[in-house]
Design a protein around this motif. Structure first.
Motif, PDB file in Angstrom:
ATOM      1  N   LEU A 188       0.826  -1.209   0.000  1.00 35.84           N
ATOM      2  CA  LEU A 188       0.000   0.000   0.000  1.00 35.84           C
ATOM      3  C   LEU A 188       0.861   1.261   0.000  1.00 35.84           C
ATOM      4  O   LEU A 188       0.508   2.271  -0.630  1.00 35.84           O
ATOM      5  CB  LEU A 188      -0.937  -0.002   1.205  1.00 35.84           C
ATOM      6  N   TYR A 189       1.983   1.209   0.695  1.00 36.41           N
ATOM      7  CA  TYR A 189       2.880   2.374   0.735  1.00 36.41           C
ATOM      8  C   TYR A 189       3.441   2.685  -0.652  1.00 36.41           C
ATOM      9  O   TYR A 189       3.480   3.847  -1.080  1.00 36.41           O
ATOM     10  CB  TYR A 189       4.014   2.124   1.719  1.00 36.41           C
ATOM     11  N   VAL A 190       3.868   1.644  -1.362  1.00 38.47           N
ATOM     12  CA  VAL A 190       4.412   1.847  -2.717  1.00 38.47           C
ATOM     13  C   VAL A 190       3.331   2.380  -3.648  1.00 38.47           C
ATOM     14  O   VAL A 190       3.557   3.321  -4.423  1.00 38.47           O
ATOM     15  CB  VAL A 190       5.002   0.525  -3.253  1.00 38.47           C
ATOM     16  N   SER A 197       1.105   6.857  -6.620  1.00 37.07           N
ATOM     17  CA  SER A 197      -0.300   6.762  -7.055  1.00 37.07           C
ATOM     18  C   SER A 197      -0.537   7.488  -8.374  1.00 37.07           C
ATOM     19  O   SER A 197      -1.388   7.079  -9.173  1.00 37.07           O
ATOM     20  CB  SER A 197      -1.218   7.329  -5.976  1.00 37.07           C
ATOM     21  N   SER A 198       0.207   8.578  -8.627  1.00 31.92           N
ATOM     22  CA  SER A 198       0.009   9.324  -9.872  1.00 31.92           C
ATOM     23  C   SER A 198       0.404   8.501 -11.095  1.00 31.92           C
ATOM     24  O   SER A 198      -0.122   8.725 -12.194  1.00 31.92           O
ATOM     25  CB  SER A 198       0.820  10.623  -9.836  1.00 31.92           C
ATOM     26  N   GLN A 199       1.303   7.563 -10.908  1.00 33.71           N
ATOM     27  CA  GLN A 199       1.738   6.732 -12.028  1.00 33.71           C
ATOM     28  C   GLN A 199       0.838   5.522 -12.259  1.00 33.71           C
ATOM     29  O   GLN A 199       0.955   4.847 -13.274  1.00 33.71           O
ATOM     30  CB  GLN A 199       3.176   6.249 -11.795  1.00 33.71           C
ATOM     31  N   GLN A 200      -0.035   5.238 -11.289  1.00 35.38           N
ATOM     32  CA  GLN A 200      -0.977   4.119 -11.413  1.00 35.38           C
ATOM     33  C   GLN A 200      -0.249   2.813 -11.768  1.00 35.38           C
ATOM     34  O   GLN A 200      -0.555   2.144 -12.751  1.00 35.38           O
ATOM     35  CB  GLN A 200      -2.045   4.423 -12.462  1.00 35.38           C
ATOM     36  N   ASN A 225       0.210   5.194 -15.879  1.00 34.85           N
ATOM     37  CA  ASN A 225       0.002   6.571 -16.296  1.00 34.85           C
ATOM     38  C   ASN A 225       1.349   7.290 -16.408  1.00 34.85           C
ATOM     39  O   ASN A 225       1.808   7.955 -15.476  1.00 34.85           O
ATOM     40  CB  ASN A 225      -0.905   7.292 -15.297  1.00 34.85           C
ATOM     41  N   LEU A 226       1.989   7.140 -17.567  1.00 37.56           N
ATOM     42  CA  LEU A 226       3.278   7.781 -17.816  1.00 37.56           C
ATOM     43  C   LEU A 226       3.223   8.499 -19.153  1.00 37.56           C
ATOM     44  O   LEU A 226       2.628   8.001 -20.118  1.00 37.56           O
ATOM     45  CB  LEU A 226       4.404   6.736 -17.836  1.00 37.56           C
ATOM     46  N   ASP A 227       3.857   9.685 -19.214  1.00 34.24           N
ATOM     47  CA  ASP A 227       3.891  10.429 -20.468  1.00 34.24           C
ATOM     48  C   ASP A 227       4.707   9.695 -21.516  1.00 34.24           C
ATOM     49  O   ASP A 227       4.351   9.678 -22.701  1.00 34.24           O
ATOM     50  CB  ASP A 227       4.465  11.834 -20.226  1.00 34.24           C
ATOM     51  N   SER A 228       5.799   9.116 -21.101  1.00 36.64           N
ATOM     52  CA  SER A 228       6.662   8.349 -22.004  1.00 36.64           C
ATOM     53  C   SER A 228       7.176   7.122 -21.258  1.00 36.64           C
ATOM     54  O   SER A 228       7.244   7.120 -20.030  1.00 36.64           O
ATOM     55  CB  SER A 228       7.826   9.193 -22.509  1.00 36.64           C
ATOM     56  N   LEU A 229       7.557   6.128 -22.020  1.00 33.70           N
ATOM     57  CA  LEU A 229       8.034   4.881 -21.425  1.00 33.70           C
ATOM     58  C   LEU A 229       9.426   4.589 -21.965  1.00 33.70           C
ATOM     59  O   LEU A 229       9.582   3.996 -23.038  1.00 33.70           O
ATOM     60  CB  LEU A 229       7.072   3.731 -21.754  1.00 33.70           C
ATOM     61  N   ASP A 230      10.466   5.047 -21.240  1.00 33.56           N
ATOM     62  CA  ASP A 230      11.820   4.736 -21.658  1.00 33.56           C
ATOM     63  C   ASP A 230      12.286   3.438 -20.993  1.00 33.56           C
ATOM     64  O   ASP A 230      11.538   2.807 -20.245  1.00 33.56           O
ATOM     65  CB  ASP A 230      12.783   5.893 -21.352  1.00 33.56           C
ATOM     66  N   PHE A 231      13.529   3.060 -21.254  1.00 34.23           N
ATOM     67  CA  PHE A 231      14.016   1.755 -20.791  1.00 34.23           C
ATOM     68  C   PHE A 231      14.050   1.670 -19.276  1.00 34.23           C
ATOM     69  O   PHE A 231      13.676   0.648 -18.695  1.00 34.23           O
ATOM     70  CB  PHE A 231      15.411   1.504 -21.372  1.00 34.23           C
ATOM     71  N   PHE A 232      14.490   2.728 -18.615  1.00 32.77           N
ATOM     72  CA  PHE A 232      14.594   2.694 -17.158  1.00 32.77           C
ATOM     73  C   PHE A 232      13.212   2.713 -16.508  1.00 32.77           C
ATOM     74  O   PHE A 232      12.994   2.077 -15.477  1.00 32.77           O
ATOM     75  CB  PHE A 232      15.449   3.861 -16.662  1.00 32.77           C
ATOM     76  N   GLY A 280       9.870  -4.223 -12.361  1.00 29.62           N
ATOM     77  CA  GLY A 280      10.405  -4.637 -11.065  1.00 29.62           C
ATOM     78  C   GLY A 280       9.406  -4.454  -9.947  1.00 29.62           C
ATOM     79  O   GLY A 280       9.221  -5.347  -9.108  1.00 29.62           O
ATOM     80  N   ILE A 281       8.725  -3.299  -9.911  1.00 29.10           N
ATOM     81  CA  ILE A 281       7.727  -3.051  -8.872  1.00 29.10           C
ATOM     82  C   ILE A 281       6.580  -4.054  -8.978  1.00 29.10           C
ATOM     83  O   ILE A 281       6.114  -4.609  -7.964  1.00 29.10           O
ATOM     84  CB  ILE A 281       7.197  -1.613  -8.975  1.00 29.10           C
ATOM     85  N   ALA A 282       6.115  -4.313 -10.196  1.00 33.51           N
ATOM     86  CA  ALA A 282       5.023  -5.276 -10.386  1.00 33.51           C
ATOM     87  C   ALA A 282       5.434  -6.671  -9.937  1.00 33.51           C
ATOM     88  O   ALA A 282       4.647  -7.389  -9.304  1.00 33.51           O
ATOM     89  CB  ALA A 282       4.603  -5.296 -11.857  1.00 33.51           C
TER      90      ALA A 282
END
Length: 242
Positions: free
Chosen positions: A27-29, A34-37, A48-55, A62-64
């Motif tokens: 829940l903390y992560v 939260s803005s990135q969903q 929810n990201l404007d762009s998706l680069d490699f990092f 990794g988070i998932a």
């Protein structure tokens, strides 16, 4: 496993503490980002990201993966906490195995849509040829990985539906010759079984032992043909990158 400790009440408290720790971290992560969903990736949607680069890709994957590991461990904790009336201790290893195999399969499926979106980019027309080649290579590698995971799930389900039988029921004479004491739990025999090597143990103790080993606890002669990983409740430390 915690619930197999003689101090069962203390073990249950430890289990609930672990559950609270896992839920709190997850829940903390999710709240912090939260803005990135980030939870969208768990249901095969793009965060929810404007762009998706490699990092960003590695970060989200990794988070998932860690969140799915936490969910897997939490499910196993719930299995451990179930009382013997609901689920026998000797049968819990099968549930651990099925949960782990299903978890690894799901963890291998989650990054697919993220990698597809990254390879093709926001404007696929700019790198259609190169993106198409990379998609084909990625799909081939991923298909082999998923086939292996599906094979593991199939074997786990087959083992789950197969009754466990590690030996014959021991007679009173065999129990007396063994000293009426199980060498594993150091208590009087409960539903004793005798192995091919003529050593006698409690049925529940044997089931728990063979979730981890494939040899007799005393003479180390092979008693089980194959050792199934994950039946002892462990969770894979493998990081699912792609």
């Amino acid at each position: 496993c915690l619930a197999q400790n003689p101090k069962e009440k203390r073990s249950v408290l430890v289990i609930f503490w672990i559950l609270a720790f896992l839920v709190g971290n997850t829940l903390y992560v999710l709240y912090t980002f939260s803005s990135q969903q980030l939870y969208n990736s768990l249901i095969f949607l793009k965060p929810n990201l404007d762009s998706l680069d490699f990092f960003d890709l590695l970060w989200i994957v990794g988070i998932a993966d860690f969140m799915l590991k936490y969910i897997t461990i939490a499910l196993k904790c719930l299995i451990v906490a179930l009382p013997k009336i609901i689920l026998a201790v000797k049968s819990k290893g099968k549930f651990y195995l099925v949960i782990e195999e299903l978890s690894q399969l799901f963890r291998s499926l989650v990054p697919i849509q993220l990698w597809y979106k990254y390879i093709m980019g926001d404007d696929p027309s700019n790198s259609y040829f190169l993106g198409g080649i990379l998609i084909i290579l990625y799909s081939l590698c991923k298909s082999f990985d998923i086939c292996g995971r599906l094979g593991g799930v199939r074997k786990a389900l087959k083992l789950f539906c197969t009754p466990q039988n590690y030996g014959a029921r021991a007679t009173s004479q065999q129990c007396a010759e063994a000293g009426e004491i199980c060498a594993i739990c150091q208590a009087e025999f409960r539903e004793p079984l005798v192995l091919m090597c003529q050593h006698v143990f409690c049925e529940e103790c044997l089931c728990l032992w063979f979730d981890r080993e494939r040899t007799c606890p005393l003479c180390r002669s092979v008693a089980v043909e194959t050792l199934r990983c994950w039946k002892d409740g462990t969770t894979s430390a493998h990081f699912q990158v792609y």
